[in-house]
Design a protein around this motif. Structure first.
Motif, short mmCIF file in Angstrom:
data_model
loop_
_atom_site.label_atom_id
_atom_site.label_comp_id
_atom_site.label_asym_id
_atom_site.label_seq_id
_atom_site.Cartn_x
_atom_site.Cartn_y
_atom_site.Cartn_z
N ASP A 1 0.87 -1.18 0.00
CA ASP A 1 0.00 0.00 0.00
C ASP A 1 0.91 1.22 0.00
O ASP A 1 1.42 1.65 1.04
N TYR B 1 -14.02 -5.23 5.88
CA TYR B 1 -13.41 -5.97 4.78
C TYR B 1 -11.97 -6.37 5.15
O TYR B 1 -11.21 -5.56 5.69
N THR C 1 -8.24 -7.88 3.83
CA THR C 1 -7.47 -7.88 2.59
C THR C 1 -6.08 -8.49 2.79
O THR C 1 -5.55 -8.48 3.90
N LYS D 1 -9.09 -3.78 6.33
CA LYS D 1 -8.84 -2.65 5.42
C LYS D 1 -9.37 -1.35 6.04
O LYS D 1 -10.52 -1.31 6.49
N THR D 2 -8.51 -0.35 6.08
CA THR D 2 -8.95 0.97 6.57
C THR D 2 -8.53 2.05 5.58
O THR D 2 -7.69 1.81 4.71
N ASP D 3 -9.08 3.24 5.76
CA ASP D 3 -8.59 4.36 4.97
C ASP D 3 -7.42 5.02 5.72
O ASP D 3 -6.95 4.49 6.74
N PHE E 1 -15.79 -0.24 0.22
CA PHE E 1 -14.71 0.68 0.57
C PHE E 1 -15.25 2.01 1.10
O PHE E 1 -14.71 3.09 0.84
N CYS F 1 -4.59 -4.78 11.15
CA CYS F 1 -4.74 -4.20 9.81
C CYS F 1 -3.48 -4.47 8.98
O CYS F 1 -3.07 -3.62 8.19
N GLY G 1 -4.17 -2.10 6.07
CA GLY G 1 -4.56 -3.36 5.42
C GLY G 1 -3.37 -4.12 4.86
O GLY G 1 -3.29 -5.33 4.98
N HIS G 2 -2.40 -3.38 4.26
CA HIS G 2 -1.26 -4.09 3.65
C HIS G 2 -0.09 -3.15 3.37
O HIS G 2 0.48 -3.14 2.28
#
Ligand SMILES: Cc1cc2nc3c(=O)[nH]c(=O)nc-3n(C[C@H](O)[C@H](O)[C@H](O)COP(=O)(O)OP(=O)(O)OC[C@H]3O[C@@H](n4cnc5c(N)ncnc54)[C@H](O)[C@@H]3O)c2cc1C
Length: 491
Positions: free
Chosen positions: A87, A237, A239, A417-419, A429, A442, A447-448
């Motif tokens: 990310d 969600y 990921t 998954k986060t913002d 999303f 996370c 998330g990644h």
């Protein structure tokens, strides 16, 4: 019927590791009433037993050592190492904030950074260690949170996020020592429950190819993926769950039920690894997850024997609280492991050791002979895999040991998954109102953030940093503070 205990707070945080304590400090700094719920009787999660190393870019320690580092250089290393699954937005965000919003911020909480260690994949040294490792780091964060008026309640396992009209409004759980039911009303919720590598079923679900081989649990004992479960139950969600970071220098903890947990074996300079055919397969000095893990995982079966002699054994360290007293290794306990583990074989000759570990004696003895000859010739590197021989010696001092190593699931590079404000996202999303998550739950952040591989120090660092981000925005959502702004280093 069990009694119910009610709590009311502005911000409810689940988990007292690096992310949870950072979220708590940030929330308290914004003036929010904050309670951290911890299921274990000990605080600090994986963070407190960790090496404590954080990837810091542009630090005073680097400057003192004359090391030139920039966010651009670190970003290039990071993306190259993590691959296309990285990310990049979170990676850039973390790298630019690591100097002021982690290094200096932690100093304000009482943390003392003391030195650095080289790690694979970094073009300059950045893995920066606090005094007393994870223990020193976390003790300061926990104390700082409490001094600011934050409350931590342990032995409370949170099992449910409560949602009303699409908004997180609290938590449900249980007191693990009394069985009392727990009901929490809060304005926002922050999930910082860590990874899932101490839940082997979840590891195998994420990586089904390990179903037929032995793979071990290897994170903090509380890293059981409970946050992932609670978040998915309310529509969050997940990921990149397959990005499990394995280490391969661990042997089963024979004292643990089912021998499911692994013990990391460190500091054995000079040792070699052979596969079940008795052959070496890797430069053992590169023991990190990026090169050693794929090398071992491609052996048939995917395990190895670490070969050690009496002199080498004297350096062996076991990274587990049972074998340590703070920073000190308890040598009698290490001896106890070497003598009693069914995964460790001992013999007075290498011929007998070959039989004990059930490898082809001719192949095995030939490998040792080649290695010993390279040491005797004074070569800088042994010729087969290029392992530096500076700290090596021939295998010549009985007894000899074979320590069986299996893959150990250590860190999760995928998760909730986060913002960029750490708001938990649903499958469209879109953020779930008042629900935040940070840290290894996370995949360390967002998330990644790491992609498929980490430069090291890129787990704890982003966990703490994203915890701060989550705490800042969770407070802002209820009208306190201005959210997480921080101070990027863009030089
Ligand atoms: C031995 C070891 C060494 C490491 N060394 C390093 C290193 O040097 N550098 C680095 O970058 N990374 C390192 N890591 C990884 C790093 O420690 C973790 O990624 C980091 O601690 C994650 O922080 P966290 O706060 O997200 O989770 P954690 O620190 O694991 O904290 C999560 C907490 O949540 C609690 N919890 C879980 N579920 C619930 C629930 N349902 N209710 C209540 N509480 C709950 C857990 O008990 C735990 O206390 C290491 C990991 C290990 C295991």
């Amino acid at each position: 019927m069990a009694n119910t205990k009610n709590f009311e707070t502005d911000i409810a945080i689940v988990g007292s590791g690096g992310a949870g304590m950072a979220a708590g400090i940030e929330a308290r700094d914004s003036g929010a009433r904050t309670i951290v719920f911890e299921k274990s009787d000990e605080l600090g999660g994986a963070a407190i037993i960790s090496g404590g190393g954080c990837c810091i870019v542009g630090s005073p320690i680097q400057k003192e050592m004359g090391i030139e580092d920039t966010p651009d250089l670190a970003f290039n290393d990071w993306v190259k190492w993590g691959g296309p699954g990285t990310d990049v937005v979170w990676a850039r965000y973390y790298i630019e904030h690591s100097l002021h919003d982690l290094y200096h911020w932690a100093e304000v909480q009482g943390v003392k950074w003391i030195d650095m260690k080289p790690q694979e994949g970094n073009s300059v040294m950045r893995w920066t260690r606090p005094e007393r490792n994870g223990l020193g780091l976390m003790t300061n964060l926990i104390d700082s949170f409490r001094e600011k008026g934050g409350e931590i309640i342990n032995n409370i396992e949170i099992t449910k996020i409560k949602i009303k009209n699409g908004r997180a409004v609290g938590l449900g759980g249980v007191n693990t020592s009394t069985g009392e039911e727990i009901n929490v009303r809060s304005k926002t919720v922050v999930i910082t429950t860590g990874g899932f590598n101490s839940n082997i079923d979840m590891v195998i679900e994420a990586r089904p190819e390990f179903n037929e081989f032995k793979v071990m649990e290897g994170s903090g004992r509380g890293s059981t993926g409970s946050g992932h479960k609670m978040v998915t139950e309310v529509g969050g969600y997940l990921t990149h769950m397959e990005n499990v970071w394995f280490y391969v220098y661990a042997t089963p903890d024979y004292l643990y039920p089912g021998h499911k947990r692994g013990l990391v074996c460190r500091h054995i300079p000079g040792y070699i690894w052979v596969n079940q055919q008795g052959k070496r397969f890797h430069n053992e000095s590169l023991s990190g997850g990026n090169s050693a893990s794929p090398a071992m995982l491609s052996q048939t079966p995917p395990h190895a024997w670490a070969i050690v002699d009496k002199e080498m054994k004297a350096f062996l360290e076991i990274a587990d609280p049972y074998y340590r007293n703070g920073d000190q290794i308890i040598r009698e306990k290490v001896e106890e492991l070497l003598e009693n583990s069914p995964y460790i074989k001992k013999a007075n000759t290498l011929e007998v050791l070959a039989k004990e570990i059930n490898v082809d004696p001719k192949t095995f003895l030939n490998e040792i002979e080649r290695y010993n000859a390279a040491c005797a010739e004074g070569l800088e590197n042994e010729p087969d895999f290029g392992k530096p021989l500076k700290q090596s010696k021939p295998f010549d001092t009985p007894p000899y040991y074979g320590i069986q190593f299996f893959p150990l699931a250590r860190k999760n590079f995928g998760g909730i998954k986060t913002d960029i404000r750490c708001r938990v996202l649903n499958k469209h999303f879109e953020p779930i109102e008042a629900l935040y998550a940070a840290g290894e739950a996370c995949g360390m952040a967002g998330g990644h953030i790491n992609g498929r591989a980490g430069l090291e120090g890129t787990m704890l660092g982003p966990s703490i940093f994203s915890g701060r981000v989550a705490g800042g925005w969770a407070s802002n959502e209820i009208g306190l503070g201005s959210g997480f702004i921080g101070k990027p280093n863009r030089t």
